[in-house]
Scaffold this active site. Structure first.
Site, PDB file in Angstrom:
ATOM      1  N   ASP A   8     -22.835   6.166   7.593  1.00 37.43           N
ATOM      2  CA  ASP A   8     -22.930   4.716   7.714  1.00 37.43           C
ATOM      3  C   ASP A   8     -21.683   4.141   7.048  1.00 37.43           C
ATOM      4  OD1 ASP A   8     -23.932   1.962   7.792  1.00 37.43           O
ATOM      5  OD2 ASP A   8     -25.910   2.832   8.099  1.00 37.43           O
ATOM      6  N   HIS A  33     -19.289   3.919   9.498  1.00 38.34           N
ATOM      7  CA  HIS A  33     -19.411   2.722  10.327  1.00 38.34           C
ATOM      8  C   HIS A  33     -18.336   1.702   9.960  1.00 38.34           C
ATOM      9  CE1 HIS A  33     -23.871   3.302  11.688  1.00 38.34           C
ATOM     10  NE2 HIS A  33     -23.059   4.240  12.118  1.00 38.34           N
TER      11      HIS A  33
END
Length: 556
Positions: free
Chosen positions: A299, A333
């Site tokens: 993430d 991300h």
């Protein structure tokens, strides 16, 4: 003391450039400009030389013996003796959760691998937070609350056994990987598109979890309540140095309401498909240094937060006075990220000399309606990026808790959304300085997307070379300045501007293949300046929609 001097030098140089390059910028006048007296000074912990070795307390490095009691006894004894070093020698050490204590430096020798157990029953339920709100979760593998003078150092590895906790989306694996995962145990949901490690974990995913329930309520979904790997709450003078933290159940490193935190030469690793597998989340923290660290996670890589929605606003503690420098981010991300849980505010951040390779987004600033909070005084100087799947630079006030790059068949296009009344839940992004950024390969160079009721404000992007499929997109923005920016893009229309005003585009460079330099839409678009730009490379300079006023653009 050397660390503090280093921070002062770094931040002073950025502040001086801001003062000279944009002296009239809102928020950076003589009353508001960061000065030497305002700079963060990170206090370092100090420890006695006394050293206790965990094997003295019965720990055995065979990968079979559960060493939870021995390690925690060593930490407790070190604390009672006035502090010092708890040594974990080379070897494979199996353990349950470790609770750090005041004045203790947990030191992992070269070759030390601390393997946290995959038996979820070893982690009791505790009151903590989850994504910026109060929650009941399983105890973190490493935790500490209301501590001072603590450290985890050395060249060893801490493995959080995250595979025992995490759900996995089928779309993120190959067919063979998915088949192997399903065969390993666990359960698959009704849609056959997500795997869970247990029936209890799946039940939790299907439950709307409510706060303030009985212990029995949480026990029924215990496996779903994944812990963050390292959780420090209200701690002061923290040092993490040299260690590799890997395979976290959820977020990897989570300091909350902490002061004076230093991360130096730390590595955080999670599988790229790890759900909620952030690298570092500094939440409502004050005075910090992150330098020489490496992140390769599932993430966001380096993320700044300050609580979520009403609870975050009620806490009202911003993350402030943080320096991030000389860091590398691989899969993530976002490389450097603020939000989306930023309801307590974020201010005075300094990012320099970082490299992002293969992240979904480079510089990612995200929020949404309902958050509230103000993000301001953010300085970035020197970021290099390659192979960015989404935006090199992103300001997005419509964050929807989705992956930043749409999965096949998904779309990230926004529906038409009307303005809403301003309130304490309206978030704000303002006063950013971004300089000396280079990107080789992205979907979009720069995307700025504010709210109809709250524009993204006071942004300077200077000295940038951005190679991408799309160029510059600016929606609902105010006082945006691009200076000496090269938009190397095959896009037929290079710049899209909608309902934005007070834009200055100074010395924009682009390729000869551009059909249209700028498209302007929206009845609230006005005061746009295009300066010192060679317009002969484009077949057409500007195109406007019918609602745009005739004098919207000034060219010099």
């Amino acid at each position: 003391m050397k660390i503090t001097a280093g921070i002062t030098l770094c931040v002073t140089s950025i502040a001086l450039r801001v003062a000279s390059a944009w002296p009239d910028a809102p928020g950076f006048n003589s009353a508001g400009l960061v000065s030497s007296s305002d700079l963060p000074k990170v206090q370092m912990p100090a420890f006695r030389k006394d050293t206790l070795t965990i094997s003295t307390f019965g720990a055995v490095a065979d990968g079979l013996t559960m060493n939870t009691s021995a390690i925690n006894k060593a930490v407790e004894q070190c604390n009672r003796a006035g502090g010092g070093v708890v040594l974990i020698p080379s070897g494979l050490w199996l353990t349950g959760p470790i609770a750090l204590k005041n004045n203790v430096n947990l030191h992992l020798a070269t070759g030390a691998l601390v393997q946290f157990t995959n038996k979820r029953t070893e982690y009791p339920l505790v009151h903590t937070t989850w994504e910026g709100e109060e929650a009941v979760r399983n105890q973190a593998p490493i935790s500490g609350t209301d501590l001072e003078n603590i450290a985890i150092t050395g060249n060893g590895i801490l493995d959080g056994a995250g595979d025992a906790w995490r759900m996995v989306k089928k779309s993120k694996l190959t067919a063979d990987q998915w088949k192997k995962l399903v065969a390993s145990g666990g359960v698959v949901n009704d849609k056959q598109d997500a795997w869970y490690p247990s029936e209890q974990s799946l039940k939790g995913a299907m439950t709307t979890i409510k706060a303030g329930q009985t212990p029995a309520y949480y026990e029924e979904i215990k496996d779903f309540l994944r812990p963050n790997m390292l959780s420090f709450t209200r701690c002061k003078r923290i040092l993490l140095e040299g260690i590799t933290f890997q395979n976290s159940p959820a977020w990897c490193l989570h300091p909350l309401l902490c002061e004076n935190i230093t991360l130096r030469n730390v590595t955080a690793k999670n599988p790229w498909y790890a759900q909620n597998g952030d690298g570092l989340d500094l939440e409502s923290c004050k005075n910090g240094l992150v330098e020489g660290c490496t992140f390769d996670v599932g993430d966001d890589g380096i993320c700044i937060k300050s609580g979520r929605d009403e609870q975050g606003r009620k806490r009202g503690v911003p993350t402030e006075n943080i320096v991030v420098r000389n860091c590398r981010v691989y899969h993530a991300h976002g490389g450097f990220v603020i939000g989306s849980e930023m309801s307590g505010g974020v201010r005075n951040l300094y990012v320099s000399n970082c490299v992002f390779m293969g992240t979904d987004v480079g510089l990612r600033f995200k929020t949404t309606r309902g958050r509230g909070g103000v993000v301001e005084n953010i300085f970035v100087d020197g970021v290099d990026m390659t192979d960015i799947a989404g935006e090199a630079i992103l300001f997005d006030m419509y964050y929807a808790a989705k992956d930043p790059v749409p999965q096949q068949g998904e779309s990230n296009e926004l529906p038409v959304i009307p303005a809403q009344p301003l309130s304490e839940s309206t978030p704000q992004f303002k006063s950013f300085q971004i300089r000396n950024v280079r990107c080789k390969g992205a979907e979009t160079a720069i995307l700025i997307r504010g709210l109809p009721e709250m524009a993204v404000k006071d942004i300077l992007i200077e000295n940038a070379v951005l190679q991408s499929r799309k160029g510059f997109v600016c929606i609902e923005a105010d006082n945006i300045r691009l200076k000496n920016v090269a938009l190397i893009s095959p896009a037929k229309t290079l710049m899209h501007i909608q309902n934005s005003h007070n834009l200055t585009l100074d010395n924009i460079r682009y390729t000869d293949s551009t059909d249209l330099l700028m498209h302007i839409a929206g009845d609230r678009s006005k005061d746009i300046k295009l300066l010192n730009t060679n317009m002969s490379h484009a077949k057409k300079t500007v195109e406007t929609t019918t609602e745009v006023t005739a004098n919207v653009l000034t060219m010099k």
